[in-house]
Design an enzyme around this catalytic site. Sequence first.
Site, PDB file in Angstrom:
ATOM      1  CG  MET A 178      -0.686   1.633 -15.729  1.00 53.74           C
ATOM      2  SD  MET A 178      -1.738   3.247 -15.473  1.00 53.74           S
ATOM      3  CE  MET A 178      -2.203   3.777 -16.700  1.00 53.74           C
ATOM      4  CB  SER A 224       7.044  -3.135  -7.361  1.00 52.16           C
ATOM      5  OG  SER A 224       6.032  -2.063  -7.983  1.00 52.16           O
ATOM      6  CG  LEU A 234       2.478  -6.840  -8.999  1.00 53.20           C
ATOM      7  CD1 LEU A 234       2.537  -6.687  -7.461  1.00 53.20           C
ATOM      8  CD2 LEU A 234       1.679  -7.916  -9.411  1.00 53.20           C
ATOM      9  CG  HIS A 235       3.160  -0.101 -10.397  1.00 55.29           C
ATOM     10  ND1 HIS A 235       3.499  -0.500  -9.351  1.00 55.29           N
ATOM     11  CD2 HIS A 235       2.879   1.206 -10.062  1.00 55.29           C
ATOM     12  CE1 HIS A 235       3.673  -0.309  -8.164  1.00 55.29           C
ATOM     13  NE2 HIS A 235       2.615   0.796  -8.725  1.00 55.29           N
ATOM     14  CD  GLU A 236       3.474  -2.156 -19.229  1.00 55.45           C
ATOM     15  OE1 GLU A 236       2.370  -2.136 -20.105  1.00 55.45           O
ATOM     16  OE2 GLU A 236       3.655  -1.097 -18.122  1.00 55.45           O
TER      17      GLU A 236
END
Length: 472
Positions: free
Chosen positions: A413, A405, A408-410
């Site tokens: 961004m 998770s 994927l967030h990085e």
Amino acid sequence: MIAATPAKSKPSDVNLEQTFKGVSETSKIDLRRSRAAYRPLELSPTPSIFARNYQRNAVDFTGFFVLFWVAVSIMIFMSFLENFELTGRPVVGTIFKYFQSNLLDLAKADLAMSSMFLLAFPFQKIFALGYLRWYGLGVYLYSILILLFLSHCVLRCCLSNWSWTHRAMFILHSMVILMKLHSYNVVNGWYSYCYHSLNKLQSKKTDLDDDERSSVEFYEHCLNHHGNTYPENLTIPNALDFLFMPSLCYQLYYPRTAHVRIHYLIECALGTFGCIFLLVIISDHFMVPVLAKAIRTIIEAPEDASATYFAIRLGHTVAFLMFPFMLSFLLVFWVIFEGVCNFSAEITRFADRNFYDDWWNCWTWDQFARTWNKPVHYFLLRHVYVPLNSFMSKSLSTFFTFFVSSVLHELVMGCITLKIRGYGLFFQMTQIPYIIIQRQKFVRRHRLLGNIAFWFSIIIGIALIAALYILF
């Protein structure tokens, strides 16, 4: 000369009797009324509606919802009025210019990216017909194709001449399609294995033993859900239905509503565009000026400026960004889960609208991860945690689920800001030690303190991560 005053005549006995009779009747009427007016109220020990640890049935907060939209309308109108007085145009601002540029290119790219999902239908037909086996060459071929899809989305986003608003919309939608692709292929691949295994057992000429009969029952149960069966589900309409459905986990059956409510679609659409407009106003009035000033301060910083100088500038910027970013977070949450998800659910007649729980009452980060975004939580649980837990311990499975998770967030961004800094990865992985601390007995006994700490971390964390990506 003094005029003589005539003497008052005394009332007769008849008049006195009528007068006292009227007073008596009036007193009786007042007595009956006062008995109804002043009888004791039926009181019982009842806390306030907003008291903690108390739930009152049938409490309607619709008025607060109406108040919110009235406030939104007033704020939008005031923004129109201010812009018209200053520039002669109702709509101005940096963010509006971003939205207006390269819209056609964004629409074409998003349509092409979304259409790639339909390629999963003929791909899965190959396994249903038995030309290839899923657990074999199929898994390796699928892994290559899904990596190619992800690479295409990232490169298309980063190499295009888009504003950050366009990059954000494209990469977020790409992540949704990526998760839908993964679930559709993995689940139907598993169905193909069950289907061919069932056919193999049923074609045996000899009698089946107990284990084989149990396997037949298991496969039949997996391949039939509420009358929907595999491979009859492999159709273009079924794939399109899942594409537009507000679910990231594919299955044979979903609960449906009786019909589509047009007025509700209009309500969701108006609410979504209203919140987006409000987000633009907040960005232009409360975020862009603060960030522009911070960037100018950093550029004009003296050459011998110490780390303390930049830390103070960062803290000053974060302090002024906390409230607008918190408000933006809540508006984005409403747009996604009340606007877009409900619009999509209404179109597809998807009946389960439980996209989130009361995450605002969370006192631990693992509660927040489970309740604020339930479609993604179900996807990570079903397609990441459970497969890992089949050969890993529970703690390691949890760690790697958080890691996937966080990566994927990085990536999201990085595509939005065109920077790979690792801030999002770092701060999201720090939730693991926070969760360990929050599970201690002291925090469990004082959940209010846990909720206060949760909100402080949300308010400060969102503004801090955004400021770090933009400024450094």
